[in-house]
Design a protein around this motif. Structure first.
Motif, PDB file in Angstrom:
ATOM      1  N   LEU A  10       0.591  -1.430  -0.254  1.00  0.00           N
ATOM      2  CA  LEU A  10       0.360   0.027  -0.531  1.00  0.00           C
ATOM      3  C   LEU A  10       0.499   1.459   0.216  1.00  0.00           C
ATOM      4  CD1 LEU A  10      -2.925   0.916  -0.028  1.00  0.00           C
ATOM      5  CD2 LEU A  10      -2.648   0.977   2.954  1.00  0.00           C
ATOM      6  N   LYS A  11       0.543   1.952  -0.946  1.00  0.00           N
ATOM      7  CA  LYS A  11       0.771   3.348  -0.734  1.00  0.00           C
ATOM      8  C   LYS A  11       0.451   4.292  -0.851  1.00  0.00           C
ATOM      9  CE  LYS A  11       4.748   2.070  -3.862  1.00  0.00           C
ATOM     10  NZ  LYS A  11       4.471   0.234  -4.086  1.00  0.00           N
ATOM     11  N   MET A  65      -2.025   5.489  -3.811  1.00  0.00           N
ATOM     12  CA  MET A  65      -1.706   5.431  -4.912  1.00  0.00           C
ATOM     13  C   MET A  65      -0.769   4.397  -5.651  1.00  0.00           C
ATOM     14  SD  MET A  65      -0.727   8.608  -5.226  1.00  0.00           S
ATOM     15  CE  MET A  65       0.349   9.205  -6.721  1.00  0.00           C
ATOM     16  N   GLY A  66      -0.966   2.939  -5.581  1.00  0.00           N
ATOM     17  CA  GLY A  66      -0.788   1.538  -5.635  1.00  0.00           C
ATOM     18  C   GLY A  66      -1.005   1.113  -4.496  1.00  0.00           C
ATOM     19  N   GLY A  67      -0.965  -0.680  -4.602  1.00  0.00           N
ATOM     20  CA  GLY A  67      -1.215  -1.489  -3.836  1.00  0.00           C
ATOM     21  C   GLY A  67      -2.835  -1.954  -3.811  1.00  0.00           C
ATOM     22  N   GLU A  68      -2.762  -2.810  -3.309  1.00  0.00           N
ATOM     23  CA  GLU A  68      -4.730  -3.488  -2.873  1.00  0.00           C
ATOM     24  C   GLU A  68      -4.556  -3.279  -1.302  1.00  0.00           C
ATOM     25  OE1 GLU A  68      -4.299  -6.851  -6.713  1.00  0.00           O
ATOM     26  OE2 GLU A  68      -2.688  -7.480  -4.577  1.00  0.00           O
ATOM     27  N   ILE A  69      -6.266  -3.674  -1.413  1.00  0.00           N
ATOM     28  CA  ILE A  69      -6.664  -3.643  -0.017  1.00  0.00           C
ATOM     29  C   ILE A  69      -7.614  -4.942  -0.293  1.00  0.00           C
ATOM     30  CG2 ILE A  69      -7.708  -2.961   2.285  1.00  0.00           C
ATOM     31  CD1 ILE A  69      -5.968  -0.421   1.404  1.00  0.00           C
ATOM     32  N   LEU A  70      -7.118  -6.117  -0.431  1.00  0.00           N
ATOM     33  CA  LEU A  70      -8.327  -7.424   0.348  1.00  0.00           C
ATOM     34  C   LEU A  70      -8.998  -7.925   0.916  1.00  0.00           C
ATOM     35  CD1 LEU A  70      -5.798  -9.384  -2.674  1.00  0.00           C
ATOM     36  CD2 LEU A  70      -7.322  -8.218  -2.855  1.00  0.00           C
ATOM     37  N   PHE A  71     -10.583  -7.573   0.779  1.00  0.00           N
ATOM     38  CA  PHE A  71     -11.093  -7.884   2.016  1.00  0.00           C
ATOM     39  C   PHE A  71     -12.393  -9.299   1.059  1.00  0.00           C
ATOM     40  CE2 PHE A  71     -15.522  -7.688   3.804  1.00  0.00           C
ATOM     41  CZ  PHE A  71     -15.101  -8.641   5.243  1.00  0.00           C
ATOM     42  N   ARG A  72     -11.681 -10.940   2.059  1.00  0.00           N
ATOM     43  CA  ARG A  72     -12.378 -11.399   1.683  1.00  0.00           C
ATOM     44  C   ARG A  72     -11.841 -11.811   0.030  1.00  0.00           C
ATOM     45  NH1 ARG A  72     -18.465 -11.167   4.244  1.00  0.00           N
ATOM     46  NH2 ARG A  72     -17.390 -12.491   6.846  1.00  0.00           N
ATOM     47  N   GLY A  73     -11.197 -11.419   0.116  1.00  0.00           N
ATOM     48  CA  GLY A  73     -10.530 -11.645  -1.739  1.00  0.00           C
ATOM     49  C   GLY A  73     -10.519 -11.117  -2.046  1.00  0.00           C
ATOM     50  N   GLU A  74     -11.119  -9.613  -2.452  1.00  0.00           N
ATOM     51  CA  GLU A  74     -11.992  -8.387  -2.945  1.00  0.00           C
ATOM     52  C   GLU A  74     -11.201  -7.374  -2.985  1.00  0.00           C
ATOM     53  OE1 GLU A  74     -16.573  -8.536  -3.178  1.00  0.00           O
ATOM     54  OE2 GLU A  74     -16.661  -9.971  -4.222  1.00  0.00           O
ATOM     55  N   ASP A  75     -10.971  -6.583  -4.360  1.00  0.00           N
ATOM     56  CA  ASP A  75      -9.907  -5.178  -4.130  1.00  0.00           C
ATOM     57  C   ASP A  75     -11.102  -4.023  -3.220  1.00  0.00           C
ATOM     58  OD1 ASP A  75      -8.757  -3.190  -3.882  1.00  0.00           O
ATOM     59  OD2 ASP A  75      -7.031  -4.067  -5.651  1.00  0.00           O
ATOM     60  N   ILE A  76     -11.296  -3.204  -2.034  1.00  0.00           N
ATOM     61  CA  ILE A  76     -11.807  -2.881  -1.524  1.00  0.00           C
ATOM     62  C   ILE A  76     -11.763  -1.438  -2.290  1.00  0.00           C
ATOM     63  CG2 ILE A  76     -12.070  -1.130   0.340  1.00  0.00           C
ATOM     64  CD1 ILE A  76     -11.750  -3.376   2.558  1.00  0.00           C
ATOM     65  N   LEU A  77     -10.033  -0.996  -3.196  1.00  0.00           N
ATOM     66  CA  LEU A  77      -9.668   0.020  -3.454  1.00  0.00           C
ATOM     67  C   LEU A  77     -10.900  -0.102  -5.370  1.00  0.00           C
ATOM     68  CD1 LEU A  77      -5.771  -0.229  -3.126  1.00  0.00           C
ATOM     69  CD2 LEU A  77      -7.950   1.330  -1.914  1.00  0.00           C
ATOM     70  N   LYS A  78     -11.360  -1.004  -5.623  1.00  0.00           N
ATOM     71  CA  LYS A  78     -11.867  -1.238  -6.724  1.00  0.00           C
ATOM     72  C   LYS A  78     -13.523  -0.631  -6.808  1.00  0.00           C
ATOM     73  CE  LYS A  78      -8.533  -3.518  -9.084  1.00  0.00           C
ATOM     74  NZ  LYS A  78      -7.767  -5.257  -9.947  1.00  0.00           N
ATOM     75  N   LYS A  79     -13.732  -1.108  -4.978  1.00  0.00           N
ATOM     76  CA  LYS A  79     -15.417  -0.981  -5.265  1.00  0.00           C
ATOM     77  C   LYS A  79     -15.664   0.796  -5.113  1.00  0.00           C
ATOM     78  CE  LYS A  79     -16.233  -5.105  -3.092  1.00  0.00           C
ATOM     79  NZ  LYS A  79     -16.527  -5.623  -3.799  1.00  0.00           N
TER      80      LYS A  79
END
Length: 319
Positions: A10-11, A65-79
């Motif tokens: 995460l950035k 600026m970058g990275g992924e935050i996966l909750f139950r395998g789904e990226d919160i940043l794409k919600k």
């Protein structure tokens, strides 16, 4: 460990008239279901920014600026915003260190809690009020009716923090993020709040992320710990590994700086970091072990043991 939440590289940056400031430069950790996970580090290390980014709660000048935050395998940043609202306060809840600022001064405790409960459930107003009384009782408030009809300024700091916990628990979250929940409280109230969090975590099989600068609090409550310095997670492992076999010089310095009854006190080394290079170890300018390798490139993680990783060039040295 089956991962309920995973933060990867995460950035996060803040943008002002003076330009970009990198607050989090590459944080990563994972927690499982029913885990009690601590994030520890000095002020400015990136703890709160990292955890607020999980729910995208940063101010307007804050950008992931970058990275992924996966909750139950789904990226919160794409919600999208609608999907995020279902997670925020529902699946993942947060309590803040300053309860007086977090609660709205013009609404009673009951008013805000009823509103919150109805937002995440199908309860009518009467059912929601009954749920409020149940929650306030569950967090140890002896007169829940009085507390429900009180304004935030009419309650003590410990009572307000219990109200914050009750609000967070209203939707039965899978993860509770507690950002320095005992900072402004006296020692006896701190112990009560920590005991309450432990009880709720066990009763609900809930995962808790505890952000703190207090290693004593970590030792009392957490199973696993991530140590943050300068926007990086420099060490991650079980509480036993971190306290008994600290691998990173920053972790060693934090532990050595803890006051001990009858023991010697080792002052935490402070140096000017203004000339620090963002592409190098964040502890470089304060590390007594730093050498030419440290000055040449950013270290990589290595596994000291299963589940214990360290962000340092000193791989072969005994600690």
């Amino acid at each position: 460990m089956e991962k309920l939440l995973e933060v990867k590289d995460l950035k996060v940056s803040f943008f002002t008239d003076l330009g970009e400031t990198q607050a989090v430069k590459g944080a990563g950790f994972a927690i499982g279901e029913g885990d009690f996970f601590g994030i520890v580090g000095e002020s400015g290390s990136g703890k709160s920014v990292t955890t607020k980014s999980i729910l995208r709660l940063g101010p307007s000048n804050c950008k992931i600026m970058g990275g992924e935050i996966l909750f139950r395998g789904e990226d919160i940043l794409k919600k999208n915003e609608a999907e995020l609202r279902e997670i925020r306060g529902g699946e993942i809840a947060m309590i803040f260190q300053d309860s007086l600022s977090a609660l709205n001064p013009v609404y009673t405790v009951g008013n805000k809690m009823v509103e919150l409960i109805r937002r995440h459930t199908n309860m009518n107003k009467k059912e929601a009020k009954a749920r409020v009384l149940e929650l306030l009782t569950a967090v140890g408030i002896t007169d829940p009716e009085k507390a429900m009809n009180s304004y935030p300024h009419e309650l003590s700091g410990g009572m307000r923090q219990r109200v914050m916990i009750a609000m967070a628990m209203s939707s039965d979250p899978k993860i509770l993020i507690a950002d320095e929940p005992t900072t402004a409280l006296d020692v006896t109230i701190q112990a009560q709040i920590l005991h309450l969090l432990l009880e709720l975590q066990k009763k609900n099989n809930m995962s808790i992320i505890l952000i703190t600068h207090d290693l004593g609090v970590v030792a009392q409550t957490c199973k696993r710990v991530a140590v943050m310095c300068g926007g990086y997670v420099v060490e991650e492992g079980t509480v036993e590994e971190i306290f008994l076999h600290p691998g990173h010089p920053y972790t060693q310095a934090l532990i050595a700086s803890m006051p001990r009854v009858g023991g010697t006190f080792e002052q935490f080394l402070e140096r000017d970091l203004s000339d620090g290079n963002g592409d190098l170890c964040p502890f470089l300018n304060r590390c007594k072990y730093a050498d030419k390798t440290c000055e040449a490139c950013l270290p990589k993680y290595y596994e000291a043991s299963e589940g214990h990783r360290i962000f340092c060039h000193r791989r072969e040295e005994k600690r």
